[in-house]
Design an enzyme around this catalytic site. Sequence first.
Site, mmCIF file in Angstrom:
data_model
loop_
_atom_site.group_PDB
_atom_site.id
_atom_site.type_symbol
_atom_site.label_atom_id
_atom_site.label_comp_id
_atom_site.label_asym_id
_atom_site.label_seq_id
_atom_site.Cartn_x
_atom_site.Cartn_y
_atom_site.Cartn_z
ATOM 1 C CB SER A 15 -0.953 -0.035 1.200
ATOM 2 O OG SER A 15 -2.003 0.878 1.031
ATOM 3 C CG ASP A 70 -6.008 -2.986 -4.065
ATOM 4 O OD1 ASP A 70 -6.823 -2.219 -3.503
ATOM 5 O OD2 ASP A 70 -4.783 -2.914 -3.878
ATOM 6 C CG HIS A 78 -5.378 -2.814 -0.088
ATOM 7 N ND1 HIS A 78 -4.785 -2.194 -1.163
ATOM 8 C CD2 HIS A 78 -4.801 -2.271 1.011
ATOM 9 C CE1 HIS A 78 -3.900 -1.313 -0.739
ATOM 10 N NE2 HIS A 78 -3.873 -1.348 0.575
#
Length: 680
Positions: free
Chosen positions: A546, A624, A656
């Site tokens: 991320s 995601d 994600h």
Amino acid sequence: MNTLKNISLMVLFTVATLFAQTRQPMQIEDLFRAKRVSDPQLSPDGKTVAFVLSVVDKEANRSNSDIWLIPSGGGEAKQLTNSPKADFHPRWSPDGKTIAFQSNRNGSMQIYRIDVASGNTTQLTNIFSEAGSAVWSPDGKKLAFVSAVYPEFSALPYSEADAMNKAKADSLEKSKVKARVLTKLLYRHWDSWVDGKRQHLFVLNADGSNLRNVTPGDRDAVPTSSTFSAGDDFDFSPDGKELAYTATPIPVHDESWSTNHDIYIVNLENGTRTQLTTNPAADGFPRYSPDGKYLAYRAQSRPGFEADRWQLMLVDRSTGKIKSLTSAFDSNVGSPVWSRDSKMLYFDAEEKANTPIWSVTLDGKISKIINSATNSDINSSADGSLFIFSHQTLSRPAEIYSADAKGELKPLTHCNDALFSHIEYSDPEYVWFEGANKANVQMWIFKPPFFDAKKKYPLVYMIHGGPQGAWGNSWSYRWNPQLWAAQGYVVACPNPRGSTGFGQKFTDEISRDWGGKVYTDIMNGLASMEKQPYINTKKMAAAGASYGGYMMNWLNGHTDKFKTIICHDGVYNFYSMYGATEETWFDEWEHGIPWETKEYDKFSPHKYAQNFKTPTLIIHNELDFRVPVGEGLQLFTTLQRKGIPSKLLYFPDEGHWVLKPQNSEFWHKTVFEWLAEYLK
């Protein structure tokens, strides 16, 4: 005598050696062997704790959860539910005789009630749109729960609305046309399409009768983003006549770029809804005091900033006056819980990579009750002499603990003791180094099992996501530093600018500066590790997901320190990220609006692709929707076109995070094989 002494020493040495040999470094399989303990709930009489125990069925590629009971003073845990599907979210009835929970044991997710003494179970709901997060009214006569429904039918009587929800869903499922027509943003979230549904609150009688939607209309009655949720985001008044809840922003067209959640009250007798808060930033998680005099809730103060400090607010219900109880407390209030005498509240809040439990009186006096580790899911007994909570560290998964009023801890569950008695690991070291502008920056260091200070080890440098997050003192089933260290590496996990738990100013200093002071922090932390005599500075890797993935791409364009980089779901191009992500408030606060911000591309990694040279493993997932898969594909194309050794690991069925057990196993094997290629 000397002979006897030597024999004794030899015996002790042999025993110690055998004991050491029975302990092995952590294996990938241990992540799946570990039992996952969560959601402790103390019974009304304070004698019993209900909790959820989940175990991984890797062959079936899923987990199974059941509800267990254990005496609050300690003792043997007993299984209460036993279904091959998911039983979780236990909530005691006020009389302590039954527990409401949610389960998909019969196919769809519904609310059930189980008699604690007999084990007899009753299904309370059979709603087509499914049901979850049930809570009891204080008088035990009603329950409220959440269900995602089509808003155009929500004002109709329940049975009629439920039939029309089913008819519409069936029609869409049977249609050969799978097109979606969109007219506003926030049409999908994390890994799921919203499909025009709204999360509404329903209330029913304890016997399952008189089910009704109490928040009809084109608006959600609970936060759709986990950022603004702290658990069960609604609460019954002590007399059971009203329900306080957290409504999402209006106008609904602005939901994607507004954080203006508000507290509403719905009168359960006539259906009237009243807006309680008018703060332009986020308000949420209302909690009535047991005596009914007050309503507590969490609030932020800066509109549009999801990582603003959460304060604990108090409403005097007789006067309507609102005040902050934590205005001088420089951390985020977690999930507040009232004491039974209504004189104080308890909450969890981060403090320098730990999450203690705190108390605050109605005049704002704050005290720390439980220190160190990560603590959550707070329960207190009627007299305040006993606390029940979840307790975890970087070295052990969550277990249920109790503590007395003095803060003396006692583990109640021991679900993973047997497993960890055979795992060898080193406790993490808690260190500080000097970052940008001479700020103190904290870092965790994990050394390999059976560490030898005379040897030199490869280093893996891990950057956390968020960016407003932290490497806290808590267990992870995804990015677990102990498991990485068990591969034979020293692992360092810094908490640079943007990290939470070190004061709001420290958190703020990453916004509009993603590659600035935080990059200096990270490189200074790396320099401090390079000075350690046990680090092989020629074999260092960096890894992150991320925002951590963003930093991997930034590092690739700004340093050649690393032999390899691992980038999971990382941001590569600010322009494409803004245009495809779902919660645009995040990008607008962090970077600005592309057509309004002159320096929008200043910290975008794609602008520095000409400098890329480090071999990279890219991991990105089709579902995601936060950092869409195009970010990973652009990065892979760039690296391949430049002739840089690179590999793309793509999961079509993950969001994600990689959550399915077999996918997780493959993820870890791929990552560790890649690391070994460059570091061993």
